[in-house]
Design a protein around this motif. Structure first.
Motif, PDB file in Angstrom:
ATOM      1  N   VAL A   1      45.032  28.304  47.240  1.00  0.00           N
ATOM      2  CA  VAL A   1      46.016  27.558  46.455  1.00  0.00           C
ATOM      3  C   VAL A   1      45.337  26.244  46.075  1.00  0.00           C
ATOM      4  CG1 VAL A   1      48.278  26.467  46.418  1.00  0.00           C
ATOM      5  CG2 VAL A   1      47.928  28.587  47.731  1.00  0.00           C
TER       6      VAL A   1
ATOM      7  N   VAL B   1      46.782  36.751  48.667  1.00  0.00           N
ATOM      8  CA  VAL B   1      46.519  35.392  48.199  1.00  0.00           C
ATOM      9  C   VAL B   1      45.422  34.761  49.042  1.00  0.00           C
ATOM     10  CG1 VAL B   1      47.486  33.058  48.045  1.00  0.00           C
ATOM     11  CG2 VAL B   1      48.782  35.016  47.179  1.00  0.00           C
TER      12      VAL B   1
ATOM     13  N   VAL C   1      53.573  31.633  46.559  1.00  0.00           N
ATOM     14  CA  VAL C   1      52.646  32.643  47.068  1.00  0.00           C
ATOM     15  C   VAL C   1      53.217  34.041  46.856  1.00  0.00           C
ATOM     16  CG1 VAL C   1      51.651  33.574  49.197  1.00  0.00           C
ATOM     17  CG2 VAL C   1      51.471  31.129  48.705  1.00  0.00           C
TER      18      VAL C   1
ATOM     19  N   SER D   1      52.939  35.071  43.263  1.00  0.00           N
ATOM     20  CA  SER D   1      51.554  35.413  42.927  1.00  0.00           C
ATOM     21  C   SER D   1      51.189  36.800  43.438  1.00  0.00           C
ATOM     22  CB  SER D   1      50.599  34.359  43.506  1.00  0.00           C
ATOM     23  OG  SER D   1      50.921  33.072  43.012  1.00  0.00           O
TER      24      SER D   1
ATOM     25  N   ALA E   1      47.088  30.259  51.984  1.00  0.00           N
ATOM     26  CA  ALA E   1      48.424  30.726  51.628  1.00  0.00           C
ATOM     27  C   ALA E   1      49.510  30.100  52.489  1.00  0.00           C
ATOM     28  CB  ALA E   1      48.486  32.248  51.742  1.00  0.00           C
TER      29      ALA E   1
ATOM     30  N   ILE F   1      46.990  29.523  41.954  1.00  0.00           N
ATOM     31  CA  ILE F   1      46.914  30.403  43.113  1.00  0.00           C
ATOM     32  C   ILE F   1      46.035  31.602  42.790  1.00  0.00           C
ATOM     33  CG2 ILE F   1      48.243  31.816  44.716  1.00  0.00           C
ATOM     34  CD1 ILE F   1      50.565  29.920  44.389  1.00  0.00           C
TER      35      ILE F   1
END
Length: 375
Positions: free
Chosen positions: A232, A229, A281, A284, A253, A222
């Motif tokens: 991915v 974000v 997510v 991250s 995301a 990610i």
């Protein structure tokens, strides 16, 4: 000599100019042939019709190649006028070489992100599950092989692109790679780590991820830009360290497929969206704001009961293979993230890692529900 003329004398530009001149001459010749063929098209000749079709196809190919070359000259993929992820990565890599030579005491926090054990501690401090570390040794020769469990992963604290990582299962007095029939002796394992590039100790052994059997779990990478974000990337590994066996799927995301945003990779839209994508997510986002860098790639694994951290990377490689549009999207997100980070520095944010409130004990068992339960 003017700047533009000097620029065009550079080898790549001069080659394109020469190729364009050749294409223009070829186009003129083909157009002339077409006129001659069309003038005689009233004759009932199958050969003439086939020759005309071949000439038309060849002309279309030449014109297309000419247009692509002209577009490159007009609007190169990487330009200072547009944000660029590749340019940012190349720039940070270049500057990082100077910093590394001066940072003899390893004070620069960005370089701590190259250390897997440090990253495990950072993640655990926020309740993010990491593999349980069974033991750690300064040198690969010192690993207590006979005391290890039936299956495990041996890693170097520093390493890149899968180097310094071996998932193994005991097989008699030898060890077999988890996803193949290949076997290694202790001496061969030691030799492999000695010969690997950019690999340094300490060397540690961790538990095999839950649910790992004959195949390795999908690797979810990610890309987070200081709390935001972008991508991915789900990577399927058919065979450990065999790049030709890898396939990929890019999502946003929310789990929407981004398509083939990276050239030359084997795009596989059939790879499943990670079950715990939403939590991944969020993890991250949290970890990317805990480190003093604009971009952080957070590598995670989906396991039966949740997720587990793989590693953290602040400058993911192979940045030049993104499409123009995606390179500029990631470049813009990097620029915006750096501006937010610089403002936070001005407002008092430390230039160091910001650890969370939870235990950093890496020898504790994996708690795959740790992050959700801790927040």
């Amino acid at each position: 000599m003017g700047l533009r003329r000097q620029f065009r004398r550079l080898p790549p530009i001069a080659w394109r100019d020469a190729r364009l001149a050749e294409l223009r001459q070829s186009e003129r010749s083909l157009r002339s042939q077409l006129r001659e063929l069309q003038d005689g098209a009233s004759r009932d000749s199958r050969d003439l019709a086939l020759e005309l079709k071949r000439a038309q196809l060849q002309l279309a190919t030449v014109v297309g190649e000419r247009d692509r070359a002209q577009a490159i000259l007009r609007d190169p993929k990487y330009t200072p006028r547009e944000p660029s992820w590749h340019t940012r990565v190349a720039e940070q890599t270049r500057v990082g070489r100077y910093t590394a030579r001066r940072d003899t005491e390893r004070e620069y926090p960005r370089f701590r992100l190259e250390e897997k054990l440090h990253n495990y501690e950072l993640a655990r401090s926020y309740g993010v599950p990491t593999p349980r570390v069974i033991g750690s040794w300064p040198r690969i020769e010192e690993v207590a092989w006979q005391e290890l469990p039936e299956s495990f992963v041996v890693k170097s604290d520093r390493g890149y692109s899968g180097t310094g990582v071996l998932p193994l299962r005991r097989h008699g007095d030898r060890f077999r790679l988890i996803d193949s029939e290949d076997e290694l002796s202790v001496d061969e394992i030691v030799s492999r780590f000695r010969q690997a590039r950019h690999v340094t100790g300490p060397y540690f052994v961790e538990e095999l991820l839950p649910g790992t059997g004959a195949v390795l779990p999908d690797d979810i990478k990610i890309f987070a830009f200081y709390g935001e974000v972008a991508d991915v990337m789900v990577r399927r590994v058919a065979k450990h360290a065999d790049l030709a066996s890898f396939s990929y799927r890019f999502l946003d995301a929310e789990g929407t497929d981004r398509g083939q945003v990276k050239e030359r990779l084997r795009h596989d839209p059939g790879i499943e969206v990670p079950r715990d994508l939403g939590q991944m997510v969020e993890v991250s986002r949290v970890l990317s704001t805990a480190v003093p860098v604009p971009c952080l790639r957070v590598d995670l694994y989906q396991v039966p009961d949740g997720m587990v951290l793989g590693e953290l990377t602040f400058l993911p490689g192979s940045s030049e293979t993104y499409t123009v549009e995606h390179d500029r999207l990631l470049g813009r997100l990097y620029d915006e993230a750096e501006s937010r980070l610089n403002l936070d520095f001005a407002r008092g944010r430390p230039h160091a890692m910001v650890f969370g409130p939870h235990s950093r004990d890496l020898s504790a068992p994996i708690d795959t529900a740790g992050f959700g339960a801790a927040r």
